[in-house]
Design a protein around this motif. Structure first.
Motif, short mmCIF file in Angstrom:
data_model
loop_
_atom_site.label_atom_id
_atom_site.label_comp_id
_atom_site.label_asym_id
_atom_site.label_seq_id
_atom_site.Cartn_x
_atom_site.Cartn_y
_atom_site.Cartn_z
N GLN A 74 0.81 -1.21 0.00
CA GLN A 74 0.00 0.00 0.00
C GLN A 74 0.86 1.27 0.00
OE1 GLN A 74 0.17 -2.20 2.42
NE2 GLN A 74 0.21 -1.25 4.47
N THR A 75 2.13 1.14 0.42
CA THR A 75 3.03 2.29 0.42
C THR A 75 3.27 2.78 -1.00
OG1 THR A 75 4.14 1.53 2.43
CG2 THR A 75 5.30 3.15 1.09
N LEU A 76 3.49 1.82 -1.92
CA LEU A 76 3.69 2.18 -3.32
C LEU A 76 2.44 2.81 -3.88
CD1 LEU A 76 5.50 2.15 -5.81
CD2 LEU A 76 4.63 -0.14 -6.34
N SER A 77 1.29 2.26 -3.53
CA SER A 77 0.02 2.82 -4.00
C SER A 77 -0.15 4.24 -3.49
CB SER A 77 -1.15 1.95 -3.51
OG SER A 77 -1.03 0.63 -3.99
N MET A 78 0.24 4.45 -2.22
CA MET A 78 0.15 5.78 -1.64
C MET A 78 1.06 6.76 -2.36
SD MET A 78 -1.09 7.95 0.43
CE MET A 78 -2.12 6.86 1.42
N PHE A 79 2.27 6.29 -2.71
CA PHE A 79 3.23 7.14 -3.42
C PHE A 79 2.66 7.56 -4.78
CE2 PHE A 79 6.74 7.80 -6.35
CZ PHE A 79 7.52 8.73 -5.66
N VAL A 80 2.12 6.61 -5.52
CA VAL A 80 1.53 6.89 -6.84
C VAL A 80 0.35 7.84 -6.69
CG1 VAL A 80 0.34 5.89 -8.83
CG2 VAL A 80 2.31 4.70 -7.82
N LEU A 81 -0.48 7.59 -5.69
CA LEU A 81 -1.65 8.45 -5.45
C LEU A 81 -1.22 9.88 -5.15
CD1 LEU A 81 -4.69 8.83 -5.04
CD2 LEU A 81 -4.37 8.10 -2.66
N CYS A 82 -0.23 10.02 -4.28
CA CYS A 82 0.27 11.36 -3.91
C CYS A 82 0.86 12.08 -5.11
CB CYS A 82 1.31 11.24 -2.81
SG CYS A 82 0.62 10.82 -1.19
N TYR A 83 1.52 11.33 -5.97
CA TYR A 83 2.10 11.93 -7.18
C TYR A 83 1.01 12.51 -8.08
CZ TYR A 83 4.66 12.31 -11.59
OH TYR A 83 5.23 12.77 -12.76
N PHE A 84 -0.06 11.75 -8.27
CA PHE A 84 -1.16 12.24 -9.10
C PHE A 84 -1.90 13.39 -8.44
CE2 PHE A 84 -0.70 8.16 -11.37
CZ PHE A 84 -0.76 8.62 -12.67
N VAL A 85 -2.02 13.34 -7.12
CA VAL A 85 -2.63 14.45 -6.39
C VAL A 85 -1.83 15.73 -6.60
CG1 VAL A 85 -3.11 15.38 -4.09
CG2 VAL A 85 -3.78 13.05 -4.66
N LEU A 86 -0.50 15.59 -6.55
CA LEU A 86 0.39 16.74 -6.78
C LEU A 86 0.18 17.32 -8.17
CD1 LEU A 86 2.76 18.55 -5.90
CD2 LEU A 86 4.30 16.78 -6.77
N LEU A 87 0.11 16.46 -9.19
CA LEU A 87 -0.10 16.91 -10.56
C LEU A 87 -1.44 17.62 -10.71
CD1 LEU A 87 1.23 13.92 -12.72
CD2 LEU A 87 2.37 16.08 -12.20
N ILE A 88 -2.48 17.07 -10.10
CA ILE A 88 -3.82 17.65 -10.19
C ILE A 88 -3.85 19.03 -9.55
CG2 ILE A 88 -6.21 17.43 -9.38
CD1 ILE A 88 -5.85 14.37 -9.67
N ILE A 89 -3.24 19.15 -8.37
CA ILE A 89 -3.23 20.45 -7.67
C ILE A 89 -2.45 21.49 -8.48
CG2 ILE A 89 -2.39 21.67 -5.63
CD1 ILE A 89 -3.00 19.17 -4.00
N LEU A 90 -1.31 21.09 -9.03
CA LEU A 90 -0.52 22.02 -9.83
C LEU A 90 -1.27 22.46 -11.08
CD1 LEU A 90 3.08 20.51 -9.62
CD2 LEU A 90 2.19 22.53 -8.47
N PHE A 91 -1.97 21.52 -11.72
CA PHE A 91 -2.77 21.87 -12.90
C PHE A 91 -3.91 22.80 -12.50
CE2 PHE A 91 -6.36 21.28 -15.76
CZ PHE A 91 -5.76 21.50 -17.00
N PHE A 92 -4.54 22.53 -11.38
CA PHE A 92 -5.65 23.34 -10.89
C PHE A 92 -5.19 24.78 -10.65
CE2 PHE A 92 -8.41 24.91 -7.44
CZ PHE A 92 -9.66 24.68 -8.01
N VAL A 93 -4.06 24.94 -9.98
CA VAL A 93 -3.53 26.28 -9.68
C VAL A 93 -3.09 26.99 -10.96
CG1 VAL A 93 -1.74 27.58 -8.48
CG2 VAL A 93 -2.83 25.64 -7.36
N SER A 94 -2.38 26.26 -11.84
CA SER A 94 -1.92 26.87 -13.09
C SER A 94 -3.08 27.27 -13.98
CB SER A 94 -0.99 25.91 -13.84
OG SER A 94 -1.68 24.74 -14.24
#
Length: 290
Positions: free
Chosen positions: A154-174
């Motif tokens: 689940q740690t790997l899943s969490m890492f992948v999830l956090c990565y996509f969350v980061l991309l979504i937030i950056l796209f949202f702000v940009s």
């Protein structure tokens, strides 16, 4: 806002003075790659030189804004090669706004990444409980990774999830900052005033902008794949190979989707600006915001 109609209009507009517009885009694409030539080492001097060149070329992308707005506003005959170099010619005027946008985005990236790393750290600390300190110090990361995957997938899943969350937030702000360079060009707004106006202008239209961007995502992703593939083929030329790959991908972009992409974005802004400024009489006939 009808995204399909915006793209159809962009397809029609790109046929007006097409060769000149594509030549300008090609020059800008190549100019944007110049700082990468100086990204040649890990030492402090090389990093500093690359940073200086990146800052010097920070406003180059404004050429996309100028040339695309000319096309959209029926001024295609006034296009000239100099439009590709407007970022240099008007550097003093443009720099403060562009650097402010980048600083803001880096601050958002730092804050969000820090929060996500803390979350990942909690999962990671639990996953590493069965690994001795000696093993961590040896740097046998293959073993450590296999241990984490075996005992805490689940740690790997969490890492992948956090990565996509980061991309979504950056796209949202940009996305909220999307209109800043257009407001700078059309209404001469700068710095925080332009950023605040962009946030206000984009409010309620983020999903529409997302749909517009998503409609070009296939092309963007394909260019990433092509560039990565060519870079891998030329991996025996570390810096030059990556540069050649970027140039090839850039040229393909200009001759495929890039003109329509920038025109569609300009049309998207023009429709927003028309409803916000021109219909409400907060705009005079000289492209000045009042």
């Amino acid at each position: 806002m009808n995204i399909k109609m915006i793209k159809e209009r962009a397809s029609q507009i790109q046929n007006m003075n097409r060769s000149q517009y594509m030549r300008i885009l090609l020059m800008i694409v190549l100019l944007e790659l110049i700082p990468n030539i100086f990204n040649i080492g890990e030492d402090i001097l090389s990093r500093l030189l690359y940073l200086v060149m990146s800052i010097a070329f920070l406003t180059v992308s404004h050429g996309y804004i100028v040339s695309s707005l000319k096309m959209v506003r029926n001024q295609s005959q006034s296009l000239k090669d100099d439009d590709a170099f407007v970022g240099f010619k008007r550097f003093k005027e443009l720099f403060s706004t562009y650097i402010l946008i980048n600083i803001f985005m880096m601050a958002v990236l730092f804050i969000v990444a820090y929060i996500l790393l803390v979350i990942i750290g909690v999962f990671l600390s639990q996953s590493l409980q069965g690994i001795s300190g000696e093993m961590l110090l040896t740097g046998n990361y293959a073993y450590i990774l296999s241990y984490i995957l075996k005992h805490s997938p689940q740690t790997l899943s969490m890492f992948v999830l956090c990565y996509f969350v980061l991309l979504i937030i950056l796209f949202f702000v940009s996305s909220y900052l999307f209109a800043v360079p257009y407001l700078l060009e059309r209404f001469h707004m700068k710095n925080l005033k332009a950023m605040k106006a962009s946030f206000s202008l984009m409010k309620g239209h983020i999903f529409e902008y997302f749909k517009l961007y998503l409609s070009f995502f296939g092309w963007i992703f394909l260019m990433v794949i092509i560039q990565s593939f060519i870079a891998e083929l030329l991996s025996f030329l570390p810096v030059l190979g990556s540069l050649i790959a970027a140039i090839i991908a850039g040229v393909i972009s200009v001759y495929s989707y890039l003109p329509r992409f920038h025109l569609a974005q300009a049309i998207f802004f023009e429709e927003l600006a028309y409803h916000r400024y021109e219909q409400t009489n907060t705009y005079n006939g000289d492209d000045q915001y009042v």
